[in-house]
Design a protein around this motif. Structure first.
Motif, short mmCIF file in Angstrom:
data_model
loop_
_atom_site.label_atom_id
_atom_site.label_comp_id
_atom_site.label_asym_id
_atom_site.label_seq_id
_atom_site.Cartn_x
_atom_site.Cartn_y
_atom_site.Cartn_z
N UNK A 109 0.80 -1.29 0.11
CA UNK A 109 -0.16 0.03 0.00
C UNK A 109 1.03 1.29 0.08
N UNK A 110 2.11 1.35 0.29
CA UNK A 110 3.01 2.30 0.46
C UNK A 110 2.81 3.27 -0.80
N UNK A 111 3.02 2.42 -1.99
CA UNK A 111 3.34 3.35 -3.12
C UNK A 111 2.04 4.21 -3.41
N UNK A 112 0.82 3.77 -2.95
CA UNK A 112 -0.49 4.15 -3.27
C UNK A 112 -0.52 5.38 -2.19
N UNK A 113 -0.08 5.21 -0.73
CA UNK A 113 -0.11 6.28 -0.03
C UNK A 113 0.87 7.48 -0.41
N UNK A 114 1.91 6.98 -0.73
CA UNK A 114 2.95 8.12 -1.52
C UNK A 114 2.39 8.82 -2.68
N UNK A 115 1.84 7.82 -3.59
CA UNK A 115 1.02 8.52 -4.77
C UNK A 115 -0.04 9.60 -4.37
N UNK A 116 -0.78 9.32 -3.39
CA UNK A 116 -1.68 10.33 -2.67
C UNK A 116 -1.37 11.50 -2.30
N UNK A 117 0.00 11.38 -1.68
CA UNK A 117 0.76 12.66 -1.13
C UNK A 117 1.14 13.43 -2.30
N UNK A 118 1.57 12.75 -3.53
CA UNK A 118 2.12 13.45 -4.63
C UNK A 118 0.97 14.38 -5.13
N UNK A 119 -0.40 13.94 -5.28
CA UNK A 119 -1.42 14.39 -5.92
C UNK A 119 -2.29 15.36 -4.79
N UNK A 120 -1.97 15.35 -3.63
CA UNK A 120 -2.77 16.40 -2.62
C UNK A 120 -1.74 17.52 -2.46
N UNK A 121 -0.30 17.22 -2.46
CA UNK A 121 0.60 18.37 -2.29
C UNK A 121 1.53 18.95 -3.47
N UNK A 122 1.55 17.91 -4.58
CA UNK A 122 2.01 18.24 -5.52
C UNK A 122 1.76 18.22 -7.08
N UNK A 123 0.19 18.13 -6.89
CA UNK A 123 -0.63 18.44 -8.06
C UNK A 123 -0.37 16.89 -9.09
N UNK A 124 0.09 16.04 -8.33
CA UNK A 124 0.34 14.70 -9.16
C UNK A 124 1.90 14.76 -9.85
N UNK A 125 2.59 15.92 -9.66
CA UNK A 125 3.91 15.82 -10.04
C UNK A 125 4.99 15.10 -9.14
N UNK A 126 5.68 14.47 -9.72
CA UNK A 126 6.79 13.70 -8.99
C UNK A 126 8.29 13.75 -9.61
N UNK A 127 9.17 13.44 -8.80
CA UNK A 127 10.49 13.85 -9.23
C UNK A 127 11.28 12.37 -9.73
N UNK A 128 12.40 12.43 -10.27
CA UNK A 128 13.09 11.01 -10.69
C UNK A 128 13.15 10.01 -9.71
N UNK A 129 13.48 10.53 -8.31
CA UNK A 129 13.71 9.48 -7.21
C UNK A 129 12.22 8.81 -7.00
N UNK A 130 11.10 9.35 -7.27
CA UNK A 130 9.74 8.91 -7.00
C UNK A 130 9.50 7.86 -8.21
#
Length: 74
Positions: free
Chosen positions: A1-22
């Motif tokens: 579930x961790x990828x999906x919780x991290x994904x949620x964080x990206x959508x809520x706080x970064x408008x779905x944008x992620x960096x290369x590390x993600x």
């Protein structure tokens, strides 16, 4: 579930944008222009995995008697 919780964080706080590390951490996800691409399958998997995580936490809490008996339902 961790990828999906991290994904949620990206959508809520970064408008779905992620960096290369993600993207390197979660190569099984699909990306378009540094954004996580949402699909019906991804959303369904996220929901199912998060529900399973919540159920596992509940089961451990019940197993360790962390809920009063009158709070438990059959």
């Amino acid at each position: 579930a961790l990828p999906y919780l991290d994904m949620r964080h990206a959508f809520v706080h970064q408008n779905g944008n992620v960096d290369k590390q993600f993207m390197q951490k979660y190569p099984h996800l699909t990306y378009k222009e540094n954004k996580i691409e949402l699909t019906q399958g991804l959303i369904k998997n996220a929901k199912n995995n998060i529900i399973r995580l919540a159920q596992a936490i509940d089961n451990k809490m019940i197993e360790n008697h962390m809920f009063p008996k009158n709070e438990l339902q059959p």
